[in-house]
Every structure is written in C-alpha cells, then in structure tokens.
Scaffold this motif. Sequence first.
Motif, short mmCIF file in Angstrom:
data_model
loop_
_atom_site.label_atom_id
_atom_site.label_comp_id
_atom_site.label_asym_id
_atom_site.label_seq_id
_atom_site.Cartn_x
_atom_site.Cartn_y
_atom_site.Cartn_z
N LEU A 197 7.75 -4.39 8.23
CA LEU A 197 6.96 -5.11 7.24
C LEU A 197 6.18 -4.15 6.34
N GLN A 198 5.65 -3.09 6.93
CA GLN A 198 4.91 -2.12 6.12
C GLN A 198 5.82 -1.43 5.10
N ARG A 199 7.08 -1.20 5.49
CA ARG A 199 8.01 -0.59 4.54
C ARG A 199 8.40 -1.55 3.43
N ILE A 200 8.50 -2.85 3.80
CA ILE A 200 8.92 -3.84 2.81
C ILE A 200 7.77 -4.22 1.89
N ALA A 201 6.60 -4.39 2.38
CA ALA A 201 5.48 -4.89 1.59
C ALA A 201 5.06 -3.87 0.53
N ALA A 202 4.50 -4.38 -0.58
CA ALA A 202 4.02 -3.51 -1.66
C ALA A 202 2.78 -2.78 -1.20
N PRO A 203 2.66 -1.51 -1.53
CA PRO A 203 1.47 -0.75 -1.09
C PRO A 203 0.19 -1.27 -1.72
N ASN A 204 -0.84 -1.31 -0.89
CA ASN A 204 -2.16 -1.74 -1.35
C ASN A 204 -3.18 -0.79 -0.74
N MET A 205 -3.71 0.14 -1.55
CA MET A 205 -4.59 1.18 -1.05
C MET A 205 -5.88 0.62 -0.46
N LYS A 206 -6.39 -0.41 -1.11
CA LYS A 206 -7.63 -1.01 -0.60
C LYS A 206 -7.38 -1.67 0.76
N ALA A 207 -6.20 -2.27 0.89
CA ALA A 207 -5.88 -2.91 2.18
C ALA A 207 -5.85 -1.88 3.29
N VAL A 208 -5.31 -0.69 2.97
CA VAL A 208 -5.27 0.37 3.97
C VAL A 208 -6.68 0.79 4.37
N GLN A 209 -7.55 0.94 3.38
CA GLN A 209 -8.93 1.32 3.67
C GLN A 209 -9.63 0.26 4.54
N LYS A 210 -9.41 -1.00 4.19
CA LYS A 210 -10.00 -2.07 4.98
C LYS A 210 -9.43 -2.08 6.40
N LEU A 211 -8.10 -1.86 6.47
CA LEU A 211 -7.47 -1.85 7.78
C LEU A 211 -8.01 -0.73 8.66
N ASP A 212 -8.24 0.46 8.02
CA ASP A 212 -8.81 1.56 8.80
C ASP A 212 -10.20 1.21 9.33
N GLY A 213 -11.01 0.58 8.47
CA GLY A 213 -12.36 0.20 8.91
C GLY A 213 -12.32 -0.83 10.02
N VAL A 214 -11.44 -1.84 9.82
CA VAL A 214 -11.33 -2.87 10.86
C VAL A 214 -10.80 -2.27 12.16
N ARG A 215 -9.79 -1.39 12.02
CA ARG A 215 -9.21 -0.76 13.21
C ARG A 215 -10.25 0.09 13.94
N GLU A 216 -11.06 0.78 13.16
CA GLU A 216 -12.10 1.62 13.78
C GLU A 216 -13.11 0.77 14.53
#
Length: 470
Positions: free
Chosen positions: A253-272
């Motif tokens: 899914l990550q390879r298929i989905a369009a990149p979203n830099m803000k989503a990655v930042q949010k994901l890192d914060g949530v993951r942390e």
Amino acid sequence: MNTVEDEVFTNFCASIGVENIRQYEEKELRAQQERAKKRLEFENQVSRLKNQLEYEKSRNTEDAVKRWTKQVASDEKELEKLKKEEANQRQLIDEDSELMTKLKFSKTTKKSQIEDKNSEVEEIRKKMAQCNKEITAIQKQTTATETKLEQKRADRHSLLKACKMEDIKLPMRRGTMDDITEEADSSSQNDDSITGLDSMSSQGARTIYAKEANIVLNYKYLRDELKELDTHEEVREMGEKLTAEVTNMQATLQRIAAPNMKAVQKLDGVRERFQHTAEEFEAARKRAKKAKQNFEMIKKERYDRFNACFEHVSTRIDEIYKALSRNQSAQAFLGPENPEEPYLDGLNYNCVAPGKRFRPMDNLSGGEKTVAALALLFAIHSFKPAPFFVLDEIDAALDNTNIGKVADFIMEQSHGHFQCVVISLKEEFYNRADALIGIFPEQGECTISNTLSVDLTQYPDAPLSPTGAR
C-alpha cells in the motif's frame, strides 16, 4: 558417798545384775509401791463384792425372776417375729441382688456399645480430616484456575484494546467497539503502585471485564484453517504468519499510495507516542504481574504456615485436655469459622468436661474455663516451644482436685519440655514445686520488698494420706 556404796555393794550388784545399789533401791522401791497399790485395789474389790453379796441376799428375787421370765417369753416371741422379717428381708435382698446382676450386665453391654460408638466417631473424625485436606487441595486448584482465567481476561482485553487503537473493525454478534475501555492505561501511567487490569482486587478491572464480557465476536467469516487451531503454539505461529502478511500488504500500500510528506511526519509522531505508551503499558503490566506473583506467593506461604500451626494445635489440644483432666472421656475441639481463609475470621473452641454433656464455652464454670484455656495455651506452645513459662495465679478459679491435676501436668512437662515459673497463693499448688521464692515487705524508714528462697528438692515428697493431704 556414791563411790563408797558402789565399792561396798559391788559383789551384791553383780550377783543380781544391776549397775549399782542405787538402781537396785529404786527398782525395789517401785516394786514395793506397785505391790502396795495392787494390794489396796484387791482389798477394795473384796469389800465391794462383800457389800454386793449382802445386798443381793437381802433383796426379794422371786418377783424379779417372774418379771425376767415374762421378759424372756416376750423376747422369744419378738425374736420369732424378727426371724420372719429377716427371712422376708433376705428374700428382698436376693431379688435386689438378682436385679443388680442384671443391671451390671446391662451396664457392661451399654459400655461396650458406647466404646463401639466412640470408635465410629473417631473414624468419622479421621474421614472429616481427610475431607478437609481434600477440600483444601481443591480450593488451591480453584485459586490457580481463577488466576489463569484472570490472565486470559487481561490478554483478551489487551487484544481488544489494541484493535481499537489501531482502528481495526471486529465483527461482533453482540456489543460494539465502544464497549472496549482504555481508562486502565491512564491509571497505570499516573501511579506505578496500582496493578491495573491484571489485579483481581482492582474494582476498575472487574468493571471493565464485566463490560467486555458482553462483547461476543462473530467468527462466521473466519477461515476454516484458523478455526481449527487448537494449541497455543499453533495460534502463535499463525499470528506471526498473519502479521507478516499484514506487513507485506502495508508495504504494498505504501508503494501504491501517493507520497504525502506531512502524513509521514504525523505518522512518525503518532508512532513515537504509541511506542512510548506501549512501553509504559508493558512496564506497568510487568510490575502488576510481578506484584501479583509476590502477593500469591505470600498468600500461599501465609496459608501454609497458619495451616501447619492450626493442624498441629487442633490435634494436640485434645490430648493435652485429656492429660490435664486426667480422664480419657474429656474432649476438646478446635475448628475455623472460615475454612477457606481461616486467618481472616475467628476459631471455634469447645470442650466437653469429664462426665458432662456438651455445652458452649460461655456456660462452663470458672475452673472448667481455666483448664480449657490452659489446654489451648500448652497446645499452642507445643508447636514452637518457648524455653520457659511465667504463669500468674492460674489456680485462682480451680478447686483442690483440679489444682492437683494441673500441678501434676506441669511437673511432668517440666522434666523434658519447658521450665515454668508460677505465681500462686495456694499451698496445694506451690508445695509441688522444686523451689519457692517468697516476697515480703521489710519495714524501716521506707518499706522495701525482700525475698526468701527455699530449695524443695532437698526434701522428699511425703506420702499422700487417705484424705489427699501430705
């Protein structure tokens, strides 16, 4: 003068077998006095008999003979009457003897029946003790099963909570995702001493488990191969396999989905944040699990120690009570009010005094209560004996018979089990001691206490008289 007399009468004294002439004179003087006294008594007796003979000669004896003849005839009739009454009484005695023989035989039969019943009662007590041990073992198994069940509930709650946090929609036949509660985590984070959901004593955990018990998952759409999993090892392997598949799908899914830099930042914060929360939860769960294990271990040790002491005391107390009472018919019973956790409630202690029926402890006399209390004291002491006792006027409510029984028991025990110091004011008790120490006031400018001691081991015991006194 005496020496001269001894020299003059030496041969005479040797011939008659005396030491000196004075001893002979004293002996002869006493003999003359005795002869004179007997002669006087004999003359008085002769004079009295002469007077009595003259009096009898002067009396009219014919009337007396007639009167005594009538009296003899009357006495003979009375004698015949008494002989008949004696025969009747002998017949009654024979009948009573026969009845007594029958009663003695009946008594022997009843005594044998009582002994048989006592044997049956003793056998029933042994069976009761065995049943109590079996009940204790079953209670331990039940406690272990409840502990495992509680752990399974905690694991189920953890899985449901993880599904809710990851927004995984579970198919349910009853209940909703809102029934899954996450409040226990916040309480664990705020206070490390709270065991959270893993503790059966936590009111919040019980409330959450009761609420989640209404959730019934729908396994209708679950694959057959997953339904056939049985052992914990199979479930774990399948869980790892499914986790790997989910990881692969997420990567796709990550390879298929369009990149979203803000989503990655949010994901890192949530993951942390999730990682931090998961670490805190895991640490709290480990602390709770360790605390629960310690609690169960201490609880088991507490039960084992109490039960070891209680079983020893309940077994010994009947023997000691019989020894104190000097009667094998005496009985003492000790039982817990709460067999499951006996140390949380009281103990029932009852005694049957020799020759009496069962009565509650409150209805016993003062002496009987004292003997019962001493039996309990000595039974507890027999579990872990102390080097010596100090007993303060334990004979205050005892009569002389019970004082002798208690004193004899203490003497027997003091020969090999313990030393005993007894404060007593009764002679029946302290005259059997090995040593006495008396306290008395000494008057002076100020009154002070002083002591006297007597070692009684130097004096042998006097034999008992028929009345029991020494």
